[in-house]
Scaffold this motif. Structure first.
Motif, PDB file in Angstrom:
ATOM      1  N   UNK A 160       0.830  -1.206   0.000  1.00  0.00           N
ATOM      2  CA  UNK A 160       0.000   0.000   0.000  1.00  0.00           C
ATOM      3  C   UNK A 160       0.860   1.249   0.000  1.00  0.00           C
ATOM      4  N   UNK A 161       1.924   1.253   0.804  1.00  0.00           N
ATOM      5  CA  UNK A 161       2.798   2.415   0.843  1.00  0.00           C
ATOM      6  C   UNK A 161       3.447   2.695  -0.491  1.00  0.00           C
ATOM      7  N   UNK A 162       3.921   1.647  -1.162  1.00  0.00           N
ATOM      8  CA  UNK A 162       4.563   1.819  -2.462  1.00  0.00           C
ATOM      9  C   UNK A 162       3.582   2.347  -3.502  1.00  0.00           C
ATOM     10  N   UNK A 163       2.374   1.796  -3.530  1.00  0.00           N
ATOM     11  CA  UNK A 163       1.401   2.225  -4.517  1.00  0.00           C
ATOM     12  C   UNK A 163       0.888   3.635  -4.222  1.00  0.00           C
ATOM     13  N   UNK A 164       0.668   3.940  -2.944  1.00  0.00           N
ATOM     14  CA  UNK A 164       0.191   5.273  -2.586  1.00  0.00           C
ATOM     15  C   UNK A 164       1.209   6.336  -2.989  1.00  0.00           C
ATOM     16  N   UNK A 165       2.483   6.079  -2.733  1.00  0.00           N
ATOM     17  CA  UNK A 165       3.517   7.051  -3.098  1.00  0.00           C
ATOM     18  C   UNK A 165       3.529   7.268  -4.606  1.00  0.00           C
TER      19      UNK A 165
ATOM     20  N   UNK B 216      -2.046   4.894 -13.743  1.00  0.00           N
ATOM     21  CA  UNK B 216      -0.769   5.346 -13.177  1.00  0.00           C
ATOM     22  C   UNK B 216       0.067   4.166 -12.707  1.00  0.00           C
ATOM     23  N   UNK B 217      -0.572   3.211 -12.028  1.00  0.00           N
ATOM     24  CA  UNK B 217       0.172   2.117 -11.401  1.00  0.00           C
ATOM     25  C   UNK B 217       0.627   1.055 -12.383  1.00  0.00           C
ATOM     26  N   UNK B 218      -0.074   0.913 -13.503  1.00  0.00           N
ATOM     27  CA  UNK B 218       0.267  -0.161 -14.441  1.00  0.00           C
ATOM     28  C   UNK B 218       1.063   0.333 -15.643  1.00  0.00           C
ATOM     29  N   UNK B 219       1.562   1.553 -15.593  1.00  0.00           N
ATOM     30  CA  UNK B 219       2.442   2.024 -16.668  1.00  0.00           C
ATOM     31  C   UNK B 219       3.615   1.067 -16.812  1.00  0.00           C
ATOM     32  N   UNK B 220       3.952   0.754 -18.047  1.00  0.00           N
ATOM     33  CA  UNK B 220       4.991  -0.250 -18.300  1.00  0.00           C
ATOM     34  C   UNK B 220       6.341   0.135 -17.729  1.00  0.00           C
TER      35      UNK B 220
END
Length: 321
Positions: free
Chosen positions: A29-34, A130-134
Motif C-alpha cells: 500500500x505504501x509503495x502504490x500510494x507514493x 498510473x500504477x500499471x504504466x509499463x
C-alpha cells in the motif's frame, strides 16, 4: 443511502528476488500510494515534502484522485460518527496472505483493491493507469525486491466488479431477520488487529482470541463508518446497534483455531518502528442469528480493526450444515 463498492483485481509480478514479509499489506500500500501521489499531485515536490505530506486542508482535494482515495476526508457536510477516530479510507489494498518467504523473478500474486463510494470508484481507472504504466516499478522490504503491477486476467471487464450496498441489505434489528443458523465459520484472509477496551489507567491490549461479539461489533463500526463517509449518510436512528451488539455477545464459540501473528512494521511517514500483534486463523460460531450474518459478511469484505486500509481484518464467512 446506498454505498457503491467497486473491486479491481491486479497482478503483482516480482522482477527481483529476496526475502518477503508474511503480510505485505503495509509495504505494498505504501509503495502504490507514493506512486499515485507522485503521479497526480499538483504541488511541486519541495512544497509537497514540506507542507503536504498529508492532504488534509489541500485546496485541490476534491478533484485529486489521490486525495479522494488514499487520504479521503468525509464529503462536505458529512462527519464520521462519534467514537470512530480511526478514519475510513476510500481505498483498501489487500494482497494475499501469507506471502512466500522468498520471492523470485516471475512470481505472481493477486492483489485486490476495493474502492468505496462514487468518487473513489470514478478515480479507479486513473489510479490503475498510473500504477500499471509499463515503465513504473516498485520495491518491497529491506532486500528491495522489485515488482510491477498489471491487470489480473480474472478481471472480466475494464470497470471491474461493482455492488451497490443498500441499507435494506443490513438488518436493522433482531426482529428484521428472525431465525438462526446452526453454525458459521469465519476464515481470516489477512491478519486481524483488534484491541480490547482498556480499563481505567490501562493500555489497550491486542485481542488474541476474538469472540463472535467482538467480530460483529467491529463489523458494525466499519460498515457504519463506510456508509457515513462515502455513502448516502449514517445509520444512526435507523439501526438498533445496541440490540445487535447484545445479541452477538450471546453467540458461543464452538471451535477456535486462532494463531498469534507478529510482524515488525515501520512507518516511513512517522519515522516509527514497532511490532504488529494480531491473529490469523479463524473460528466456528453458533447458533448464529440470521440478522447478524450480513453485517459479519460485509465487515469481512471491507476489513475491520487496525491497518484495514492495508487489507487487514478481512475474512470469509462459511455457513456450515
Amino acid at each position: 443511502m446506498s454505498l457503491l463498492v467497486a473491486t479491481r483485481l491486479w497482478n503483482v509480478e516480482l522482477t527481483g528476488s529476496g526475502r518477503l514479509l508474511p503480510w505485505l499489506g503495509p509495504a505494498i500500500r505504501g509503495a502504490l500510494a507514493w506512486a499515485v501521489k507522485d503521479g497526480v499531485c499538483r504541488w511541486p515536490l519541495p512544497d509537497r515534502d514540506a507542507d503536504w505530506k498529508t492532504c488534509r486542508g489541500c485546496e485541490h482535494l476534491a478533484a485529486c484522485v489521490y486525495g479522494m482515495t488514499f487520504e479521503a476526508e468525509p464529503l462536505p457536510g458529512r462527519s464520521e460518527p462519534s467514537g470512530m477516530a480511526d478514519a475510513q479510507r476510500a481505498i483498501t489494498i489487500r494482497p494475499p496472505f501469507p506471502a512466500p518467504q522468498y520471492g523470485q523473478p516471475g512470481d505472481r500474486m493477486a492483489l485486490c483493491a476495493t474502492f468505496l463510494g462514487q468518487r473513489a470508484a470514478g478515480a479507479a481507472e486513473m489510479i490503475e493507469k498510473v500504477l500499471t504504466e509499463s515503465s513504473r516499478s516498485f520495491a518491497l522490504g529491506s532486500d528491495r525486491v522489485g515488482f510491477r503491477l498489471a491487470l489480473h486476467p480474472a478481471q472480466q471487464s475494464a470497470a471491474g466488479l461493482t455492488y451497490q450496498l443498500e441499507p435494506e441489505d443490513l438488518p436493522a434489528s433482531p426482529q428484521s431477520a428472525p431465525g438462526r443458523l446452526p453454525a458459521v465459520r469465519v476464515n481470516l484472509c489477512t491478519p486481524l488487529f483488534l484491541k480490547q477496551e482498556p480499563g481505567r489507567g490501562q493500555k489497550a491490549r491486542a485481542v488474541l482470541a476474538p469472540t463472535f461479539g467482538q467480530l460483529v461489533r467491529a463489523s458494525l463500526r466499519t460498515v457504519g463508518r463506510a456508509l457515513a463517509a462515502f455513502g448516502g449518510g449514517g445509520l444512526e436512528g435507523r439501526v438498533d446497534f445496541a440490540a445487535l451488539k447484545t445479541l452477538a455477545e450471546s453467540v458461543p464459540t464452538q471451535a477456535a483455531f486462532w494463531q498469534p501473528f507478529r510482524q515488525r512494521h515501520r512507518s516511513n511517514r512517522r519515522g516509527q518502528s514497532y511490532e504488529l500483534l494480531g491473529v490469523s486463523g479463524g473460528a466456528v460460531f453458533g447458533p448464529v442469528p440470521l440478522c447478524l450474518v450480513p453485517w459479519l459478511v460485509w465487515g469481512g469484505r471491507l476489513g475491520v480493526g487496525e491497518h484495514r486500509v492495508a487489507g487487514a481484518g478481512c475474512w470469509q464467512v462459511v455457513v456450515l450444515a
